[in-house]
Design an enzyme around this catalytic site. Structure first.
Site, PDB file in Angstrom:
ATOM      1  N   ALA A 255       1.079  -1.255   0.071  1.00  0.00           N
ATOM      2  CA  ALA A 255      -0.094   0.077  -0.104  1.00  0.00           C
ATOM      3  C   ALA A 255       0.899   1.321   0.080  1.00  0.00           C
ATOM      4  CB  ALA A 255      -0.903   0.020   1.316  1.00  0.00           C
ATOM      5  N   GLU A 259       3.463   1.707  -6.751  1.00  0.00           N
ATOM      6  CA  GLU A 259       3.814   0.868  -8.102  1.00  0.00           C
ATOM      7  C   GLU A 259       3.776   1.799  -9.051  1.00  0.00           C
ATOM      8  OE1 GLU A 259       2.913  -2.154  -4.805  1.00  0.00           O
ATOM      9  OE2 GLU A 259       1.772  -0.398  -5.710  1.00  0.00           O
ATOM     10  N   ASP A 301      26.607  29.244 -27.641  1.00  0.00           N
ATOM     11  CA  ASP A 301      27.798  29.593 -28.471  1.00  0.00           C
ATOM     12  C   ASP A 301      27.263  30.752 -29.324  1.00  0.00           C
ATOM     13  OD1 ASP A 301      29.632  29.452 -30.293  1.00  0.00           O
ATOM     14  OD2 ASP A 301      29.112  27.397 -31.311  1.00  0.00           O
ATOM     15  N   ASP A 586      27.490  23.382 -31.550  1.00  0.00           N
ATOM     16  CA  ASP A 586      26.979  22.764 -33.012  1.00  0.00           C
ATOM     17  C   ASP A 586      28.283  22.206 -33.672  1.00  0.00           C
ATOM     18  OD1 ASP A 586      28.676  24.996 -33.491  1.00  0.00           O
ATOM     19  OD2 ASP A 586      27.221  25.919 -34.857  1.00  0.00           O
ATOM     20  N   ASP A 590      32.461  20.960 -29.619  1.00  0.00           N
ATOM     21  CA  ASP A 590      31.321  21.319 -28.465  1.00  0.00           C
ATOM     22  C   ASP A 590      30.912  19.942 -27.631  1.00  0.00           C
ATOM     23  OD1 ASP A 590      31.408  23.993 -28.909  1.00  0.00           O
ATOM     24  OD2 ASP A 590      29.859  23.734 -30.522  1.00  0.00           O
ATOM     25  N   ASN A 652      -2.183   6.448  -1.521  1.00  0.00           N
ATOM     26  CA  ASN A 652      -1.476   5.620  -0.254  1.00  0.00           C
ATOM     27  C   ASN A 652      -2.086   5.763   0.911  1.00  0.00           C
ATOM     28  OD1 ASN A 652       0.068   4.686  -2.531  1.00  0.00           O
ATOM     29  ND2 ASN A 652       1.983   5.807  -1.889  1.00  0.00           N
ATOM     30  N   GLU A 655      -5.187   3.701   0.753  1.00  0.00           N
ATOM     31  CA  GLU A 655      -4.828   2.289   0.743  1.00  0.00           C
ATOM     32  C   GLU A 655      -4.421   1.678   2.184  1.00  0.00           C
ATOM     33  OE1 GLU A 655      -3.729   2.739  -4.048  1.00  0.00           O
ATOM     34  OE2 GLU A 655      -2.077   2.417  -2.221  1.00  0.00           O
ATOM     35  N   THR A 685      -6.955   2.320 -11.700  1.00  0.00           N
ATOM     36  CA  THR A 685      -7.727   3.471 -11.957  1.00  0.00           C
ATOM     37  C   THR A 685      -6.953   4.689 -11.836  1.00  0.00           C
ATOM     38  OG1 THR A 685      -8.143   3.162  -9.771  1.00  0.00           O
ATOM     39  CG2 THR A 685      -9.703   2.197 -11.187  1.00  0.00           C
ATOM     40  N   ASP A 686      -5.714   4.680 -11.012  1.00  0.00           N
ATOM     41  CA  ASP A 686      -4.903   5.517 -10.904  1.00  0.00           C
ATOM     42  C   ASP A 686      -4.139   6.284 -11.848  1.00  0.00           C
ATOM     43  OD1 ASP A 686      -6.173   6.349  -8.482  1.00  0.00           O
ATOM     44  OD2 ASP A 686      -4.553   5.948  -7.245  1.00  0.00           O
TER      45      ASP A 686
END
Length: 859
Positions: A255, A259, A301, A586, A590, A652, A655, A685-686
């Protein structure tokens, strides 16, 4: 030209066996499988792998598989980005031409560039690419473009008589003249190879985002592990069976571990990268999206970045008056401001300057492309803008003799018809003009143009009565036509972009290989030069890193005549002062600095492949202003990370609460949701609403908020998640769960029937999802409630909320899914109670924001 016969084929073969191929050495890299493994064994991934193992031991294979899939999919995504980005040094090899003309066995013949060896005689002409380090021993008007190695925009004249000037390096280009040179170094011994090695030795530092995410992940991981251990011990002390206590600890850990956080971060950064691509900024490393928002110092530059890299004649001084020239780039159409007598003098000067030059325009695929020295192309364009038809004039008066520019005479001339046309450094041309002309005034005009950063050329002519044998004889008693001032014009949007950078609290420095006078003039023109007017050269930079950082840590400094090593030192010195440094460039020179900078920015239209490969961000339009747009999006991305972090942490809390209540009551209060339901919330769902929050467009004040250098997980985020939004979701979801149980006849301490338990669990699940729906709307702003925001500003969020509701119906309404998760379709009472989560969360959010605003105003 020289008369050396060159090597024999046998000698060349022996030397090739001794020195090896004329190619850049390759560095060993980790194999693709090792890179992929690296993406799935970092700290956060290891934490999730531990959760996989625990879930498997607890008899929850579905949970194990689900978490493992999250790790693998995210690892593959990150691997693809990393694999495509880290190929900078290899592209240096593309600077070597495929074949080159040499003299072997006493005759001219083409050989593969890879087979060149020291001692080979190379035959060079305009347009050739230099394929090895070599020393010129003969040449006419030979000049080389070394901008990819040195940053110097003006081609360098090669003088075979001077030991240092005669050297040319692999990776450069012949822009004018012809000559012969002897190869002195090939392959790994060339200067180009040294830059390649420097690029390989540098390592990208971890991005600010990586450091912040590591901090967040470690904090969450520590809290999750400690909480799991505490709840396991508490469960055992309360008399719970060890296996039940283990399941409780596992549930608490799962919880608390978000994840869905890592996939959400990755996808949000990808969305930000897509937005930047729409603004002509191509992101190669996803983390660079957020890093741009943290930038506090931009080292830019000059040529091709602040300027258009298109030399133009902007002013003409003649003995009878001055003319101003206006036009865009190399377009032959322009406007010359002068009265009729001065205009006639300008036309005469422009024609003479163009005839003394070889640069011109070519039309390729319907567009005009410069050919030759940029300065000479600018003189060709000046003649076109003056209304001169050079093609017709050259047919009527073909060039009879040409004397190329060299460093001894400092001028070039050509004979066409019966006229000698001369152009060159003012001091050289004026010294060859006849007395009685306004030479002093011309010198003063040239000095004034130089003071303003213009490159100056004097132009003169002389009528010839017969053929000439030597330039020294012909280039005397000249008639002065005037002085031309040339400028590589700044880009039109640069001044505004620099002002926006300063509004955003970003310091800017110009780091260039060009002349300090030219650099100062451009910096002053675009408003970059600071109030103290500090202009340095690479030779002026202190050897001590601390002194260097202290000297450069200011706004508007200009550093000219820098070497690749100087750019590296500057970047690292500023980083040592705590700056997040963006380095633009460029050229090949560089690449090392682009690689070691916090964010390397390369030019996409005019830059080299090497610079583009070494960089993290490629500007497709080469506009400095695009950097500002990218910074704005980067800062918006940081704000978005805080938005969906708040969103995740709030979930969280909701949960975790059921496991806490179950443990604290010793099982007297049933467990409202299970571990699989937690996972369904995190990665089901999240996920889409969190991603939509990560795609929130930048607000009007994004650039004024300062660089995003704060912590992702700070006091404000914690208070909103754990003090306001999370507790509100807990109260509504647990109240809905308890009401459904009580309505079904459950009493405290009893084990509810399975059917009632699943209905109540589905109700608690629905309440959390609906609470998160309101939470997504609340998280759009840290200061204003949802109804005061533009609803159409983020249409993705509305779509994500719609998908969230569909998933809620699927998780509770599809029988086999509901059975797997452990919650079924709520009753009418359950839906009514769950729906209260929406107004409750919105009201709590609005009250908290009002209180915080009042407190801020009082302070």
């Amino acid at each position: 030209m020289g008369d050396r016969k060159g090597l024999s084929s046998a000698e060349a073969a022996e030397r090739l066996a001794e020195t090896g191929a004329n190619s850049l050495p390759t560095a060993r890299r980790p194999s693709a499988p090792l890179l992929l493994i690296k993406q799935v064994v970092h700290f956060f991934a290891l934490l999730l792998w531990a959760a996989v193992g625990l879930a498997w031991l607890a008899g929850l294979p579905q949970l194990s598989v689900a978490i493992a899939l999250v790790i693998v999919v995210n690892g593959i995504f990150a691997f693809i980005q990393e694999y495509r980005a880290d190929r900078a040094a290899d592209r240096l090899r593309d600077l070597l031409p495929v074949s080159v003309a040499v003299r072997r066995d006493g005759r001219r013949q083409p050989v593969p560039a890879i087979d060149l060896v020291p001692g080979d005689i190379v035959l060079l002409e305009a347009g050739d690419q230099v394929s090895a380090d070599m020393r010129t021993y003969a040449g006419h008007g030979l000049s080389v473009d070394e901008s990819t190695l040195t940053g110097e925009s003006v081609p360098r004249r090669v003088n075979p008589a001077d030991a240092e000037s005669a050297l040319m390096y692999a990776g450069t280009f012949i822009v004018e003249g012809a000559g012969e040179a002897e190869v002195v170094a090939t392959g790994s011994q060339t200067r180009l190879a040294g830059i390649a090695a420097l690029t390989r030795r540098t390592r990208r530092p971890p991005s600010p985002l990586a450091l912040r995410l590591n901090t967040v992940v470690r904090v969450i991981a520590a809290v999750a592990v400690v909480a799991g251990i505490v709840f396991f011990a508490l469960a055992v002390l309360l008399g719970m069976a060890p296996m039940d206590g283990f399941l409780l600890a596992l549930g608490v850990t799962v919880a608390l571990v978000p994840e869905g956080l890592l996939p959400t971060v990755t996808l949000s950064l990808a969305w930000g990268a897509r937005r930047m691509a729409e603004r002509k900024a191509l992101v190669k490393r996803l983390e660079s999206v957020e890093t741009l928002g943290s930038v506090t110092f931009i080292c830019t530059d000059k040529t091709g970045t602040l300027t258009r890299n298109e030399m133009s004649a902007v002013e003409v001084w003649t003995p009878i008056g001055v003319a101003r020239v206006a036009g865009v780039g190399y377009e032959p159409v322009g406007d010359i401001s002068a009265d009729i007598p001065v205009m006639a003098a300008v036309r005469r000067l422009a024609y003479a300057a163009a005839r003394a030059s070889t640069g011109h325009l070519r039309r390729i695929d319907g567009r005009l492309v410069p050919a030759g020295d940029p300065t000479e192309v600018a003189l060709y364009v000046l003649a076109a803008r003056a209304g001169i038809d050079l093609s017709t004039q050259k047919l009527n008066e073909p060039t009879i003799q040409r004397y190329p520019f060299d460093h001894r005479r400092l001028l070039a001339s050509a004979v066409a018809g019966t006229e000698l046309y001369v152009k060159g450094a003012p001091e050289a041309v004026l010294a060859r003009c006849s007395a009685g002309q306004p030479l002093e005034q011309a010198g003063l005009a040239a000095a004034e143009m130089n003071r303003r950063g213009l490159r100056t050329l004097a132009v003169a002519a002389r009528a010839l009565s017969g053929p000439v044998n030597a330039p020294e004889t012909a280039e005397a008693k000249l008639t002065l036509l005037g002085v031309v001032g040339l400028l590589d014009p700044p880009r039109s949007d640069v001044a505004e972009a620099i002002a926006e950078c300063r509004t955003a609290g970003i310091r800017i420095a110009m780091i260039t290989g060009d002349h300090p006078g030219t650099a100062r003039a451009v910096a002053d023109h675009v408003g970059l030069l600071g109030s103290d007017g500090l202009v340095l050269t690479g030779a002026d930079l202190p050897a001590d890193e601390r002194a260097l950082a202290e000297l450069l840590d200011r706004d508007g400094v200009v550093v000219a005549r820098v070497r690749p090593e100087d750019k590296l030192r500057i970047t690292q010195a500023l980083q040592g002062r705590g700056h997040v440094v963006a380095m633009t460039g460029d050229g090949v020179n560089d690449a090392p600095a682009l690689r070691v900078a916090d964010i390397g920015v390369a030019m996409g239209a005019t830059g080299t492949d090497v610079a583009r490969e070494a960089a993290d961000l490629v500007l497709l339009d080469d506009h400095f202003g695009t950097i500002v747009a990218a910074v704005e999006l980067g800062r918006a991305t940081f704000a978005n990370l805080r938005r969906f972090l708040t969103y995740h942490l709030t979930d969280n809390v909701a949960e975790l609460a059921p496991f806490v209540l179950w443990a604290l009551t010793g099982g007297m209060f049933p467990l409202a949701i299970g571990v699989l339901q937690v996972l369904a919330l995190d990665i089901g769902t999240d996920l889409l609403p969190a991603l939509a929050l990560g795609a929130e467009p930048p607000g009007r004040r994004a650039l004024r908020r300062g660089a995003s250098q704060g912590r992702l997980l700070d006091r404000k985020v914690l208070i909103r998640s754990f003090g306001v939004l999370g507790p509100t979701e807990v109260l509504t979801s647990m109240a809905a769960f308890a009401v459904v149980l009580l309505a079904g006849g459950w009493r405290w301490g009893q084990t509810p029937p399975t059917e009632l338990q699943t209905v109540a669990s589905g109700t608690a699940f629905a309440a959390i999802v609906l609470g998160q729906l309101a939470n997504a709307l609340a998280c759009r702003s840290e200061s204003r409630p949802p109804w005061r925001l533009d609803r159409g500003h983020n249409p993705l969020l509305l779509g994500a909320i719609g998908v969230e509701l569909v998933l809620l119906v699927g998780f509770l309404g599809v029988p086999w899914v509901a059975e797997l998760l452990g919650g079924s379709w709520p009753s009418a009472l359950g839906w009514a109670m769950a729906s209260l989560a929406i107004p409750a969360v919105l009201a709590a959010d609005a009250i908290a924001k009002t209180v915080r605003a009042r407190r801020t105003r009082r302070e």
